[in-house]
Design an enzyme around this catalytic site. Sequence first.
Site: not given
Length: 332
Positions: A148, A59, A187, A190, A152, A12, A271, A121-123, A178
């Site tokens: 997750y 990667i 997500k 969408p 990160k 994305f 969640r 991410t801000d998370e 985003n």
Amino acid sequence: MPNVLITGGAGFIGSNFVRHLIHHTDASMVVLDALTYAGNRKTLSELPGNRMEFVEGDICDEPLVDRLVSATDVVVHFAAESHNDNSLKNPWPFVQTNVIGTYTLLEAVRRHGKRLHHISTDEVYGDLELDDPERFVEERAYNPSSPYSSTKAASDMLVRAWVRSFGVQATLSNCSNNYGPYQHIEKFIPRQITNVLSGLRPKLYGTGENVRDWIHVDDHNSAVWAIIERGRMGETYLIGADGERNNKQVLEEILTLLERPSDEYELVLDRPGHDLRYAIDSSKLRKELGWEPTFADFSAGLQDTINWYRDHRDWWEAGKQATEAKYAAQGQ
Ligand code: NAD
Ligand code: TDX
């Protein structure tokens, strides 16, 4: 004319970044993407081949990463496992890609003395109470909640350590939620748009009081490019556009824009460990680099996004049933 290696460029945000560079710079690009369930080759298929080369690969593949990094000027690292709900079902790919993959890239940029920009991410900061007057700032201590966000956070820590211990030339950015075109339909935004377009009821977790700080993907990407061009080495910049809204408000707005009754949705299982609220203070980015978001009007950005999903059924429709089956199996 810099050559930019973009990891996760078929996802994305990465694919929108490729478009951003095509329109706003003369950079040439190599996209490295493993084409997991979240990557889509079609997303990049109409872009000019003379500006961008696509390499399908992982990667974590050290020889491949070494070869690509040696031939580039700057690496922009978007590739990640990115969905919280998936990380609760099976954390392993998150540890592998987010931690080992970032490590593999760091070692390559260290060996070859290349510049890295790490996307996060801000998370990583955990969550805030609904009435907390504070917002996240760069100095805040990390306190991630999910597999997750913890992977990160680990990747950010690796980048910071490689800067300090080995003098790696890197910057970091941590952005809020985003929205925009080409976002995977797993997500929130969408999923709800494509539910309505498919004749399904939108699904709200818990009571919908959780707050996210929404930013249009193009604003995220213009900030990333500003940091690559003018950011101070070793620094972290928070990216946000003062877009706080709770999930119920966002869903009601989507329904209204799609000309449906604003209560035509279902409340489903919450969640586990669901972060309550994220909120970003992006003063450092704005003051130091003069960056400002351009999508000031959330409703207008949301309407553009709805239009995009309405006009690009061929991009998402084939995967809709499988995505909803996965959610249905977990009561969501
Ligand atoms: P996405 O899931 O849409 O895309 C991720 C891309 O990475 C996919 O194309 C996938 O194929 C690729 N990928 C996954 N594992 C890989 C591997 N091992 N090797 C190579 N490629 C691999 O994610 P996104 O929403 O575009 O997020 C991009 C980055 O931005 C992530 O690092 C994420 O943590 C961060 N971020 C996302 C948001 C958001 O709201 N979506 C907000 C802040 C930060
Ligand atoms: O069907 C849903 N119903 C619902 O109420 C889904 C999929 C989500 N939600 C809620 C959960 C969250 O409070 O909506 C909010 C947003 O959910 P997601 O789109 O899954 O995003 P979030 O978990 O907030 O994480 C996103 O922003 C930060 C990205 O997926 C991350 O990659 C990014 O780091």
